[in-house]
Design an enzyme around this catalytic site. Sequence first.
Site, PDB file in Angstrom:
ATOM      1  N   GLN A 277       0.762  -1.413  -0.064  1.00 49.69           N
ATOM      2  CA  GLN A 277       0.142  -0.043  -0.039  1.00 49.69           C
ATOM      3  C   GLN A 277       0.627   1.399  -0.083  1.00 49.69           C
ATOM      4  O   GLN A 277       0.615   2.349  -0.593  1.00 49.69           O
ATOM      5  CB  GLN A 277      -1.015  -0.105   1.212  1.00 49.69           C
ATOM      6  N   GLU A 278       1.813   1.394   0.795  1.00 51.25           N
ATOM      7  CA  GLU A 278       2.787   2.219   0.779  1.00 51.25           C
ATOM      8  C   GLU A 278       3.439   2.756  -0.313  1.00 51.25           C
ATOM      9  O   GLU A 278       3.659   3.873  -0.935  1.00 51.25           O
ATOM     10  CB  GLU A 278       3.792   2.308   1.961  1.00 51.25           C
ATOM     11  N   SER A 279       4.056   1.835  -1.092  1.00 54.56           N
ATOM     12  CA  SER A 279       5.003   2.060  -2.396  1.00 54.56           C
ATOM     13  C   SER A 279       4.990   1.349  -3.528  1.00 54.56           C
ATOM     14  O   SER A 279       5.319   1.661  -4.387  1.00 54.56           O
ATOM     15  CB  SER A 279       6.442   1.977  -1.782  1.00 54.56           C
TER      16      SER A 279
END
Length: 659
Positions: A505-507
């Site tokens: 989700q972050e990157s």
Amino acid sequence: MQQFKRGSVLPILLCLLFLFPGTGFASQDLDTQRKAFLAAERILATGDLNKFNTLKTSLKDYPLYPYLEYKALRLQLAKLDSSQVDAFITTYADSPLSRQMRRVWLSRLADKGKWWTYLVFYRPNLGTTLQCHYLTALMETGKAEKALKQAKTIWLHPRSRPDECDTILETWINAGLLTPELAWKRVALAMQASQGRFALYLKRYLSPEQQATLDLWRELQRDPVQAFNKPQPLLEGDSAHNAIMLDSFKRLARRDVDAALDIWQKNIAHLPFSKEQHYQAQRALMLGLIRNDHPDLLAHLGNFTPTPDDERLHESRLRGALKQQAWPQILAWINELPDSLKHSDRWRYWEARAKAETGNKLSAQSTLQALAKERSYHGFLAADLVDQAYRYDSTPLDLEQSGIDHLAKRPGLMRARELFQLGRFVDARREWQMSIRQLNRLDLKRVSKLAQSWGWHDRAIFTLARTGYWDDLELRFPLEHMTLVEEKSNAKALDNAWIFAVMRQESAFSSDAQSPAGAMGLMQLMPATAKFIARIENIRAPKKAHLVRPELNITLGTAYLNHVYQQLGTNQVLATAAYNAGPNNVRKWLPEATLPADIWVELIPFNETRRYTERVLSYAAIYDQRLNQPLQRLSMRMSPIHPRSQLAAKEVNGKDVAL
């Protein structure tokens, strides 16, 4: 002769050139060409153009040859003529370098005042600065009327324009084209965008009456209740009256909703609003009441019907009812949702929950069973409630390799791959985006598989998303850095699927990812957070530039995830939300009485954090499947959310973590 450093590839490359003149490196592998390319860049940096050109000539067949051409042209910009620049722009029109070269050359032409040539090279959509240079070029070449007609679009903006726009705007103003209406319109744009200081600068262009109105507006923005506590003679009959009163009411609804409600109830018949302004004022009041969880919220919401296209208010009032668990009202308002929302997984789930809570269990069961067939956060929640298996149905793309190989030969994609291999991710992404922008859905799927084969996971994920094909879970949820994740998750006794989900989700596994706020790397660490957690973990304080290194980023990111997990009572839902919004915000959002986790997640005030939490939790379940390990259902991950007083802090490195 200059002595080369030990290990330099340049002597070898030059020897090859002399032994095999004219043949270049076509017969050599990409690794050799890559080394020659890097050597050429180093030579160019020394200014030795003869050696550079000799080596550059040998690399004409190498995908990144245009980048050598570009750098050489930039270095010799003062000596270039237009034909050389035009040749480069035309030859490499399929590369972002063409646009970059055009921008550089236009800036050079403007600096030198070569306005006729500027008009030849200018193209729209190159930014405000070059647009203002273009209008100046029109002025300087006898096309003043055309320039002045376009200056209005530069003027009408809520913020200050680049210095390069000063000349054309001054000329436009001196020509008498700045009317009182246009002057006030820009001031209004600035005030509505909360650019009060800039509006004060623009005051010089206003009439005395307009200046007095602006002074009053600035005063009302500081204390909006004044707009309704006493008459405002400067405003009466002014064309700006209604807009200022509406702006004041909206600000008051945000700052003091009780005062806004009192004014609304006492003065509703006398507020000088049009029908649309009346709606916007009442809408701002309703949002304020929801935000403050007003005791009479449901009654006030029941007297106001959002327009069909007002999706934010439709969803906000449902969350207001959900906070009070007013299930009959939730059902009624779900029925009033526009179709774009009513058939979403989210509101189908809450419709089923509301039916179950109001005694219609048979209908609720039917809705949940249908929803459980969806591979989504709400689909997984529904599956838990009806005890169904999660839908995974991973169906990898089945594409002929010949089609993928054909696309791989496109010059832009070849450049993108080489740049990716060299770790020049920004340029690589630019080449990728330009190369795929006109591809059809089938070709987008093909290049997604191509990126996957290169290990370029974020491009594979985002490109496939454009096609709407969601069933290739191997491509969409890669297991990159698996050994490292296993090592760090085991060290902290954390769920490895959860760590993968956070990273996804972050990157999307882009190691160089950097957010506008400055978060960096695979697990998107803020530099200050990285230093903080490094100190707790007894790790040397990391340099900002090193946070993009996967091992360091995953080490610190996992440690920080564990930190907030322990801080927040080892509750995975709270820790997930805190990883995005910070533990202080999550503490503010804790309920006064214990809430089911699904309700608490739905009530997260930040839309971004709500979506983030939902995605990470659902991705974790998918990663259980990808890792071939026992499934932790969402019902297992989503413990009830207790009040702050009931959270039990755990020890981190032998020390209690204060709540």
